[in-house]
Design an enzyme around this catalytic site. Structure first.
Site, short mmCIF file in Angstrom:
data_model
loop_
_atom_site.label_atom_id
_atom_site.label_comp_id
_atom_site.label_asym_id
_atom_site.label_seq_id
_atom_site.Cartn_x
_atom_site.Cartn_y
_atom_site.Cartn_z
N TYR A 126 0.85 -1.19 0.00
CA TYR A 126 0.00 0.00 0.00
C TYR A 126 0.89 1.24 0.00
CZ TYR A 126 -3.50 3.47 0.98
OH TYR A 126 -4.31 4.57 0.87
N GLN A 211 -10.23 0.62 2.83
CA GLN A 211 -10.91 -0.30 1.91
C GLN A 211 -9.91 -1.07 1.04
OE1 GLN A 211 -11.31 3.02 2.03
NE2 GLN A 211 -11.47 3.96 0.00
N GLN A 279 13.12 15.17 9.76
CA GLN A 279 12.09 14.34 10.38
C GLN A 279 10.88 15.17 10.75
OE1 GLN A 279 13.73 11.31 9.35
NE2 GLN A 279 12.10 10.85 10.75
N HIS A 282 7.84 15.82 8.37
CA HIS A 282 6.93 14.72 8.02
C HIS A 282 5.54 14.93 8.58
CE1 HIS A 282 9.00 11.52 5.87
NE2 HIS A 282 10.07 11.69 6.62
N GLU A 347 13.13 4.95 15.82
CA GLU A 347 13.07 4.48 14.43
C GLU A 347 14.42 4.68 13.74
OE1 GLU A 347 10.45 5.48 10.40
OE2 GLU A 347 10.42 6.84 12.12
N HIS A 348 14.94 5.90 13.81
CA HIS A 348 16.24 6.22 13.24
C HIS A 348 17.18 6.66 14.37
CE1 HIS A 348 13.14 7.43 10.20
NE2 HIS A 348 13.89 6.67 9.43
N ASP A 384 16.37 7.08 3.78
CA ASP A 384 15.01 7.30 3.28
C ASP A 384 14.92 7.06 1.78
OD1 ASP A 384 13.97 7.98 5.73
OD2 ASP A 384 14.06 10.15 5.41
N HIS A 445 -1.20 -40.14 20.50
CA HIS A 445 0.16 -39.65 20.25
C HIS A 445 1.17 -40.75 20.59
CE1 HIS A 445 -1.54 -35.68 19.83
NE2 HIS A 445 -0.33 -35.11 19.67
#
Length: 454
Positions: A126, A211, A279, A282, A347-348, A384, A445
């Protein structure tokens, strides 16, 4: 001005994961509707949330090819940059794939255990297309799937009005949010289509939002069901991915982006400020953080942020991020900065330090991060866009237990067993399994094990 505080003033909340999502009933209803009514529901929500509701969702390959050819002619520098980024990402992802090896080993005489790494059959990516369509995300989501060996990789991205239909949309007063142009040709952001063609997407669909996640998770008449869904999105997309997990695999549920920079006196204030602002632009809830024992550097970076903000086209967003979520922490030492980074699990993580013993020590101390950028020249923005690394990374502290998007997300590690009849290893395993079956009250078993001893 960015907040400057001493290490002893950092509140415990700073180290806890930031969760901006919630259980959204709307998303649950959308997913349920998609699962039951498939394409009919897709058209309903596309008409409600997007600018276009095409008659068919799949964008023909010739449209993708035309978009790529147009980009090559009109913006050759961008086209070349996309090719370069894709080439590096593919090379790195293939190297990752090589690290997953198959093997078979004889644990005991006649008892052979093994491992196989198998790609999923179909993956879905996506790619959002808001104010700034994320062309790089097309590369980051499609390329590792291709390197993993996935047979079919599809992409979903929000629809746009096809150039052929623009006049009709304008006459009808449609083609805007809330008034989708219905029945036209499928189309999407041209940059995303061009990049999808460069990356070799198998099929591309003009379908966005929760969706689209539902369509890929459950399958519709138009969009096939996939095995894994990857890629970023808004809170509705994130919630949808969370809810379909188990029906399909997902890469992660990502939150607002973040960077944590550990810097010493060798750092260039202008460079550090630029990385923090990269950053911050964003999202208003992006979190840019600097930790340094150098108070002089801290003040210089704060002043540089203000200078760069003044001329930044994305000032409106970056300024709010800096003010509400950004901070500079004056630590007692670089070791303490490393400890804070591990507790934050960003994250970074950047080490804005000269090479040497001290940087080497800090590099060994840190272990919780999505990606680590070592030294002044390893700009986070390279990760990035164009350094081979994948920029889809864990946020909000989840780097404590997971890494970023990679070929691993498209692979499943399965195990195998072979046993030679009457071998020492097979007899020992059958005997042990019989006793364990007895202990757990599972008579069948135990029998299935002992029957092989007769």
């Amino acid at each position: 001005m960015i907040k400057i505080q001493k290490a002893c003033e950092v509140e415990e909340e700073f180290f806890t994961g930031r969760d901006f999502g919630q259980s959204i009933d709307t998303v649950k209803n959308v997913l349920s509707d998609i699962k039951e009514n498939k394409d009919a529901a897709l058209h309903k929500y596309t008409a409600q949330f997007d600018v276009a509701d095409p008659a068919q969702f799949e964008i023909p390959q010739e449209e993708l090819k035309a978009a790529a050819e147009k980009l090559e002619k009109t913006n050759p520098d961008l086209y070349k940059a996309l090719i370069y980024s894709h080439d590096l990402a593919l090379e790195f992802a293939k190297k990752q794939r090589e690290s997953f090896t198959d093997f078979e080993t004889e644990l005991r005489p006649g008892l052979f255990t093994g491992q196989k790494t198998i790609p999923v059959e179909r993956a879905g990516a996506y790619v959002p297309a808001g104010r700034f369509p994320l062309l790089s995300t097309v590369i980051m989501t499609l390329t590792p799937a291709a390197a993993a060996g996935v047979k079919e990789v599809i992409l979903c991205t929000p629809p746009r009005v096809h150039p052929y239909d623009k006049n009709a949309a304008e006459k009808a007063g449609t083609g805007v949010p809330g008034k989708a142009f219905a029945g036209g040709k499928p189309y999407a952001d041209e940059g995303i289509m061009a990049t999808a063609y460069i990356c070799g997407a198998t099929r591309v669909f003009a379908c966005g939002g929760a969706q689209a996640i539902g369509a890929m998770a459950f399958g519709t008449q138009s969009i096939p069901k996939v095995d894994v869904i990857v890629g970023p999105g808004n809170k509705f997309v994130a919630e949808a991915k969370k809810l379909v997990y188990g029906t399909v695999g997902i890469d992660m549920v990502a939150g607002p982006t973040e960077v944590f920079i550990i810097a010493d006196s060798s750092a260039n204030p202008a460079w550090v400020a630029a990385d923090l602002l990269a950053q911050a632009e964003h999202d208003i809830v992006a979190q840019p953080v600097l930790a340094t024992p150098d108070e002089k550097l801290a003040k210089a970076v704060a002043e540089e942020i203000e200078k760069q903000l003044a001329v930044l086209p994305t000032k409106a967003t970056a300024e709010q991020s800096i003010k509400n979520c950004g901070r500079i922490i004056i630590t007692d030492s670089l070791d303490q900065a490393a400890d804070f980074a591990n507790r934050k699990a960003p994250e970074h993580l950047e080490l804005a330090m000269e090479s040497g013993i001290e940087r080497g020590k800090i590099e060994k101390l840190v272990h919780n991060y999505g990606s680590l950028f070592i030294g002044h020249n390893a700009a986070e923005v390279f990760g990035d866009y164009a350094a081979g690394l994948n920029h889809t990374l864990p946020t909000s502290g989840s780097a404590r237990f997971t890494g970023g998007l990679s070929v691993r997300c498209f692979l499943k590690t399965v195990t195998t067993l072979r046993a030679k009849s009457g071998s020492k290893g097979a007899v020992a395993s059958a005997t042990a399994s019989g006793f364990l079956g007895d202990a757990e009250g599972l008579a069948a078993h135990a029998r299935a094990a002992r029957i092989r001893l007769s």
